[in-house]
Scaffold this active site. Structure first.
Site, PDB file in Angstrom:
ATOM      1  N   CYS A   2      14.482 -42.712  61.554  1.00 35.68           N
ATOM      2  CA  CYS A   2      13.656 -43.622  60.765  1.00 35.68           C
ATOM      3  C   CYS A   2      12.387 -43.999  61.539  1.00 35.68           C
ATOM      4  O   CYS A   2      12.422 -44.249  62.727  1.00 35.68           O
ATOM      5  CB  CYS A   2      14.361 -44.901  60.372  1.00 35.68           C
ATOM      6  SG  CYS A   2      15.853 -44.640  59.438  1.00 35.68           S
ATOM      7  N   ARG A  27      10.696 -38.494  62.731  1.00 38.07           N
ATOM      8  CA  ARG A  27      11.838 -39.379  63.006  1.00 38.07           C
ATOM      9  C   ARG A  27      12.863 -39.378  61.862  1.00 38.07           C
ATOM     10  O   ARG A  27      13.923 -39.997  61.980  1.00 38.07           O
ATOM     11  CB  ARG A  27      11.344 -40.809  63.223  1.00 38.07           C
ATOM     12  CG  ARG A  27      10.385 -40.940  64.385  1.00 38.07           C
ATOM     13  CD  ARG A  27       9.894 -42.357  64.506  1.00 38.07           C
ATOM     14  NE  ARG A  27      10.957 -43.247  64.879  1.00 38.07           N
ATOM     15  CZ  ARG A  27      11.328 -43.498  66.119  1.00 38.07           C
ATOM     16  NH1 ARG A  27      10.701 -42.920  67.123  1.00 38.07           N
ATOM     17  NH2 ARG A  27      12.308 -44.328  66.372  1.00 38.07           N
ATOM     18  N   TRP A  74      15.901 -41.579  57.913  1.00 37.27           N
ATOM     19  CA  TRP A  74      16.954 -40.620  58.269  1.00 37.27           C
ATOM     20  C   TRP A  74      18.248 -41.353  57.985  1.00 37.27           C
ATOM     21  O   TRP A  74      18.604 -42.297  58.684  1.00 37.27           O
ATOM     22  CB  TRP A  74      16.847 -40.249  59.742  1.00 37.27           C
ATOM     23  CG  TRP A  74      17.765 -39.135  60.148  1.00 37.27           C
ATOM     24  CD1 TRP A  74      17.511 -37.795  60.081  1.00 37.27           C
ATOM     25  CD2 TRP A  74      19.084 -39.263  60.704  1.00 37.27           C
ATOM     26  NE1 TRP A  74      18.593 -37.084  60.551  1.00 37.27           N
ATOM     27  CE2 TRP A  74      19.574 -37.958  60.942  1.00 37.27           C
ATOM     28  CE3 TRP A  74      19.906 -40.342  61.012  1.00 37.27           C
ATOM     29  CZ2 TRP A  74      20.831 -37.706  61.471  1.00 37.27           C
ATOM     30  CZ3 TRP A  74      21.159 -40.099  61.539  1.00 37.27           C
ATOM     31  CH2 TRP A  74      21.613 -38.785  61.765  1.00 37.27           C
ATOM     32  N   ASN A 100      14.746 -49.732  61.256  1.00 42.16           N
ATOM     33  CA  ASN A 100      15.188 -48.535  61.983  1.00 42.16           C
ATOM     34  C   ASN A 100      16.323 -48.973  62.903  1.00 42.16           C
ATOM     35  O   ASN A 100      16.105 -49.821  63.762  1.00 42.16           O
ATOM     36  CB  ASN A 100      14.000 -47.976  62.782  1.00 42.16           C
ATOM     37  CG  ASN A 100      14.403 -46.995  63.875  1.00 42.16           C
ATOM     38  OD1 ASN A 100      13.748 -46.906  64.900  1.00 42.16           O
ATOM     39  ND2 ASN A 100      15.462 -46.262  63.672  1.00 42.16           N
ATOM     40  N   GLY A 101      17.509 -48.433  62.693  1.00 43.58           N
ATOM     41  CA  GLY A 101      18.650 -48.827  63.524  1.00 43.58           C
ATOM     42  C   GLY A 101      19.887 -48.984  62.670  1.00 43.58           C
ATOM     43  O   GLY A 101      19.933 -48.511  61.530  1.00 43.58           O
ATOM     44  N   GLU A 486      20.174 -23.127  75.268  1.00 40.96           N
ATOM     45  CA  GLU A 486      18.971 -23.677  74.642  1.00 40.96           C
ATOM     46  C   GLU A 486      18.406 -22.715  73.593  1.00 40.96           C
ATOM     47  O   GLU A 486      17.974 -23.130  72.519  1.00 40.96           O
ATOM     48  CB  GLU A 486      17.944 -24.008  75.743  1.00 40.96           C
ATOM     49  CG  GLU A 486      16.594 -24.479  75.273  1.00 40.96           C
ATOM     50  CD  GLU A 486      16.616 -25.743  74.406  1.00 40.96           C
ATOM     51  OE1 GLU A 486      17.650 -26.428  74.327  1.00 40.96           O
ATOM     52  OE2 GLU A 486      15.575 -26.022  73.786  1.00 40.96           O
ATOM     53  N   LYS A 490      17.903 -23.629  69.645  1.00 36.56           N
ATOM     54  CA  LYS A 490      16.628 -23.509  68.911  1.00 36.56           C
ATOM     55  C   LYS A 490      16.849 -22.763  67.605  1.00 36.56           C
ATOM     56  O   LYS A 490      16.341 -23.158  66.561  1.00 36.56           O
ATOM     57  CB  LYS A 490      15.573 -22.751  69.731  1.00 36.56           C
ATOM     58  CG  LYS A 490      14.933 -23.467  70.889  1.00 36.56           C
ATOM     59  CD  LYS A 490      14.059 -24.633  70.533  1.00 36.56           C
ATOM     60  CE  LYS A 490      14.835 -25.858  70.383  1.00 36.56           C
ATOM     61  NZ  LYS A 490      15.077 -26.832  71.296  1.00 36.56           N
ATOM     62  N   GLU A 493      18.831 -24.894  65.076  1.00 38.26           N
ATOM     63  CA  GLU A 493      18.072 -26.041  64.570  1.00 38.26           C
ATOM     64  C   GLU A 493      17.096 -25.647  63.470  1.00 38.26           C
ATOM     65  O   GLU A 493      16.988 -26.338  62.470  1.00 38.26           O
ATOM     66  CB  GLU A 493      17.257 -26.674  65.714  1.00 38.26           C
ATOM     67  CG  GLU A 493      18.060 -27.520  66.660  1.00 38.26           C
ATOM     68  CD  GLU A 493      17.200 -28.085  67.779  1.00 38.26           C
ATOM     69  OE1 GLU A 493      17.353 -29.262  68.088  1.00 38.26           O
ATOM     70  OE2 GLU A 493      16.380 -27.351  68.363  1.00 38.26           O
ATOM     71  N   HIS A 509      36.352 -13.157  77.673  1.00 35.81           N
ATOM     72  CA  HIS A 509      37.451 -14.101  77.448  1.00 35.81           C
ATOM     73  C   HIS A 509      37.483 -14.612  76.009  1.00 35.81           C
ATOM     74  O   HIS A 509      38.034 -15.673  75.745  1.00 35.81           O
ATOM     75  CB  HIS A 509      37.349 -15.267  78.436  1.00 35.81           C
ATOM     76  CG  HIS A 509      37.441 -14.823  79.860  1.00 35.81           C
ATOM     77  ND1 HIS A 509      38.584 -14.270  80.385  1.00 35.81           N
ATOM     78  CD2 HIS A 509      36.515 -14.801  80.847  1.00 35.81           C
ATOM     79  CE1 HIS A 509      38.361 -13.948  81.647  1.00 35.81           C
ATOM     80  NE2 HIS A 509      37.114 -14.254  81.948  1.00 35.81           N
ATOM     81  N   LYS A 608      13.868 -36.293  65.332  1.00 34.07           N
ATOM     82  CA  LYS A 608      13.471 -36.047  66.708  1.00 34.07           C
ATOM     83  C   LYS A 608      13.929 -37.146  67.651  1.00 34.07           C
ATOM     84  O   LYS A 608      14.233 -36.910  68.804  1.00 34.07           O
ATOM     85  CB  LYS A 608      11.955 -35.907  66.777  1.00 34.07           C
ATOM     86  CG  LYS A 608      11.514 -35.444  68.128  1.00 34.07           C
ATOM     87  CD  LYS A 608      10.222 -34.713  68.087  1.00 34.07           C
ATOM     88  CE  LYS A 608       9.924 -34.100  69.424  1.00 34.07           C
ATOM     89  NZ  LYS A 608      10.794 -32.964  69.753  1.00 34.07           N
TER      90      LYS A 608
HETATM   91  C1  G6P Z   1      17.534 -34.952  68.982  1.00 30.02           C
HETATM   92  C2  G6P Z   1      16.395 -33.964  68.943  1.00 30.02           C
HETATM   93  C3  G6P Z   1      16.546 -32.960  70.087  1.00 30.02           C
HETATM   94  C4  G6P Z   1      16.643 -33.690  71.407  1.00 30.02           C
HETATM   95  C5  G6P Z   1      17.763 -34.721  71.413  1.00 30.02           C
HETATM   96  C6  G6P Z   1      17.686 -35.622  72.635  1.00 30.02           C
HETATM   97  O1  G6P Z   1      18.716 -34.330  68.649  1.00 30.02           O
HETATM   98  O2  G6P Z   1      16.362 -33.293  67.700  1.00 30.02           O
HETATM   99  O3  G6P Z   1      15.423 -32.101  70.102  1.00 30.02           O
HETATM  100  O4  G6P Z   1      16.875 -32.759  72.429  1.00 30.02           O
HETATM  101  O5  G6P Z   1      17.642 -35.580  70.269  1.00 30.02           O
HETATM  102  O6  G6P Z   1      16.512 -36.376  72.556  1.00 30.02           O
HETATM  103  P1  G6P Z   1      15.724 -36.966  73.778  1.00 30.02           P
HETATM  104  O7  G6P Z   1      14.518 -37.613  73.164  1.00 30.02           O
HETATM  105  O8  G6P Z   1      16.641 -37.966  74.425  1.00 30.02           O
HETATM  106  O9  G6P Z   1      15.382 -35.865  74.693  1.00 30.02           O
END
Ligand code: G6P
Length: 613
Positions: A2, A27, A74, A100-101, A486, A490, A493, A509, A608
């Site tokens: 949010c 957000r 969100w 937001n929260g 990672e 990606k 996501e 394994h 994010k």
């Molecule tokens: C969310 C984002 C990710 C990020 C994670 C941790 O899931 O979509 O891209 O890696 O939060 O966020 P931070 O701001 O703590 O790195």
């Protein structure tokens, strides 16, 4: 999780708020809404979907007014629909509130309010809060600021809120606990937002609102801050260092692509003033100020989420190799709820791009209460994590807008590598020769990334082949195992293709059972570090007809001949390969998602900045 934005001044609020929402859309983007006071009316407009849907809806309405608040959501409580979208009205429709929260005790509060005759139309915790403020305000006959203070004293949970009141076009009241809130101070006008990005266009003077603080923004009056316990606070005005051009796409089709291409610069920025190229030396203020603690540390615990957690794993490899301190890497969400052993001579490093991740903030609090020394590695300057740690290092990657993290990741790895090297040097656990060579190589990483970026068109072309895929496997060993994780993250996501990252040797394994000619396998196979072992792993996949996409060092012949597609990266020392290998994996995920027609910058269900647990 949010985004909230507010404006009070002498300009029309609507365009400022909408522009602000667009900046905060990273957000959350499942619904959006706006509240404006015009003459004696308090108008609230809401729409399911993105900010553009709200704009479409509001076009036909009265959007006049020089005071307003707006929200991009969100969903936590209640599905994403128009009713659950913010702002929420109080029962009398005299108050409108954005949030937001999460208000954790909303159910108990709601029950109490129902008993006092309130009824609810949404499923949200936010509606409970606005009703509670109205109830407190009316029953105590107090002004809005006092009502907000009293109501928040009854709330458990996290909030950044803003409230406006019908018939009071000269005041916005806002407050925060756990979720971020920043106020921008312009000429006869105030802005408020979840972060500074909606504000920078108008002013660089900001006040970061502290925990449990309530801010009153009155037209033509000084900003006033009090705690929810009514203790007056002096606003501390800070100057923003962000620029507007950092927040725009700069000719790229997506923020994510722009951010991938920015990495030569962002990594230089991460190293600027820290690596002295002439002397091949590293200086990190956060380390120097706390040198003894690092030298005496018996253990380092890294806590983070998502991509930052992957960076933490690479940091573990580097710190253990160079500084010989045992490192544990913890998901913040697990760490905070189990009973971890934390000692006074432990150092806890919290890594976060946003600096606002609720689980990481809670992990910090837990570590603090156990007496550990807390060090932050964050990107967003002035965010909550740097303000709640004892010391730290900013990554200086600049604003990252694409929801999938790219440049923040490589900047985190860069800072962790510098930290590992400097501790190792001071402890004498790295040879002078290795130290000088690694620093020399680190300083050359930006130019090497430029070389990789030149292969973008090639990666874009072969990405088209893989849009059929339902699954992907990513393999790496040593420093490149976290890169495999990672790379898989990606792809998941942004393209919604299921992907798994594995240490290459673990294939036999279990995951090897998944290999067939349908299965693309991305293998990170640089010449530095366990090359022959990875070649054997590739042979095993080849024997089972898997499709191989390899990341190899320039000049490689063996792996290239075994692969269906290869991407070359320049040679470097083993610990720095992740900084190069991550780039083609980011581009691969990006191009597959684009060809599939996915919303790259705002993938479904994600946000994010995760300010809820
Ligand atoms: C969310 C984002 C990710 C990020 C994670 C941790 O899931 O979509 O891209 O890696 O939060 O966020 P931070 O701001 O703590 O790195």
């Amino acid at each position: 999780m949010c985004g909230i934005v507010g404006y009070i001044g002498n300009k029309q609020a609507y365009p400022i708020l909408i522009k602000g929402l667009r900046r905060l859309e990273y957000r959350g983007y499942d619904s959006a809404g706006i509240a404006l006071i015009h003459d004696d009316k308090l108008n609230v407009y809401k729409a399911k979907g993105k900010v553009s849907d709200l704009v479409h809806f509001a076009e036909q309405q009265d959007i006049e007014g020089t005071i307003g608040i707006a929200h991009t959501r969100w969903a936590t409580h209640g599905e994403p629909n128009q009713i659950n979208a913010h702002p929420h009205f109080s029962q009398s429709e005299e108050l409108a509130l954005i949030h937001n929260g999460i208000i954790e005790n909303y159910a108990v509060l709601k029950q109490g309010l129902i008993e006092h005759g309130f009824s609810f139309c949404s499923q949200t915790d936010t509606e409970v809060l606005v009703q509670l403020i109205e109830y407190v305000k009316k029953s105590n006959n107090v002004d809005l600021t006092t009502a907000v203070q009293l109501a928040l004293n009854q709330c458990v949970g996290a909030y950044a809120i803003a409230v406006i009141e019908k018939g009071h076009p000269d005041v916005i009241v806002a407050a925060r606990k756990g979720s971020p809130l920043v106020v921008g101070i312009g000429e006869d006008e105030y802005f408020l937002a979840s972060d500074a990005t909606p504000i920078i266009e108008y002013t660089d003077q900001v006040v970061y609102i502290g925990e449990e603080e309530v801010v009153t923004l009155k037209r033509g009056k000084q900003i006033k801050i009090k705690t929810i316990g009514n203790v007056e606070k002096t606003p501390e005005i800070k100057k923003l260092e962000m620029t507007l051009s950092q927040l725009e796409k700069g000719g790229y089709p997506h923020f994510m692509l722009k951010e991938i291409f920015e990495q030569p610069k962002t990594l230089s920025d991460s190293m600027r003033g820290r690596i002295n190229i002439e002397e091949n030396n590293i200086t990190l203020a956060g380390f120097i100020d706390n040198k003894e603690k690092f030298l005496k540390a018996k253990r380092i615990i890294i806590t983070a989420c998502g991509t930052s957690w992957h960076a933490g794993l690479i940091g573990k490899y580097a710190i253990e190799e160079f500084a010989r301190i045992p490192v544990e890497v913890e998901y913040s969400s697990e760490f905070r709820y189990r009973k971890p052993v934390i000692n006074k001579d432990d150092i806890v490093i919290a890594i976060s791009q946003s600096g606002e991740t609720a689980d990481t903030l809670a992990a910090i609090e837990l570590a603090k209460s156990n007496g550990a020394f807390i060090f932050g590695i964050c990107n967003v300057v002035g965010s909550s994590i740097p303000r709640n740690t004892y010391s730290g290092c900013y990554t200086h990657a600049g604003p990252e807008i694409g929801v999938a993290s790219t440049k923040a990741f490589t900047a985190q790895v860069t800072v962790l590598t510098m930290l590992a090297l400097i501790i190792g040097k001071e402890k004498g656990t790295i040879s002078q020769e290795d130290y000088l060579k690694t620093v020399y190589e680190l300083a050359r990483i930006p130019e090497k990334i430029n070389v990789i970026l030149k292969q973008d068109a090639v990666i874009a072309e072969f990405s088209k082949t893989f849009t059929y895929a339902q699954n992907f496997i990513y393999l790496g060993r040593g420093y490149n195992y976290p890169v495999a994780l990672e790379g898989a993250l990606k792809l998941k996501e942004i393209s919604y293709i299921h992907a798994e990252g594995y240490p290459a040797a673990e294939m036999k394994h279990g995951p090897i059972a998944l290999i067939s000619q349908e299965m693309p396998v991305v293998v990170i196979a640089p010449s530095a570090g366990m090359y022959e072992k990875v070649v054997s792993n590739i042979q095993e996949i080849k024997a089972r007809k898997g499709k191989i996409i390899s990341i190899v060092t320039e000049g490689d012949v063996v792996v290239r001949n075994l692969s269906d597609y290869s991407i070359c990266i320049p040679d470097t020392v083993e610990c720095l390969v992740p900084l190069l290998a991550a780039i083609p994996l980011q581009l691969l995920a990006y191009h597959i998602a684009v060809v599939k027609g996915c919303d790259v910058d705002q993938p479904r269900n994600l946000a994010k900045s995760v300010t809820v647990e």
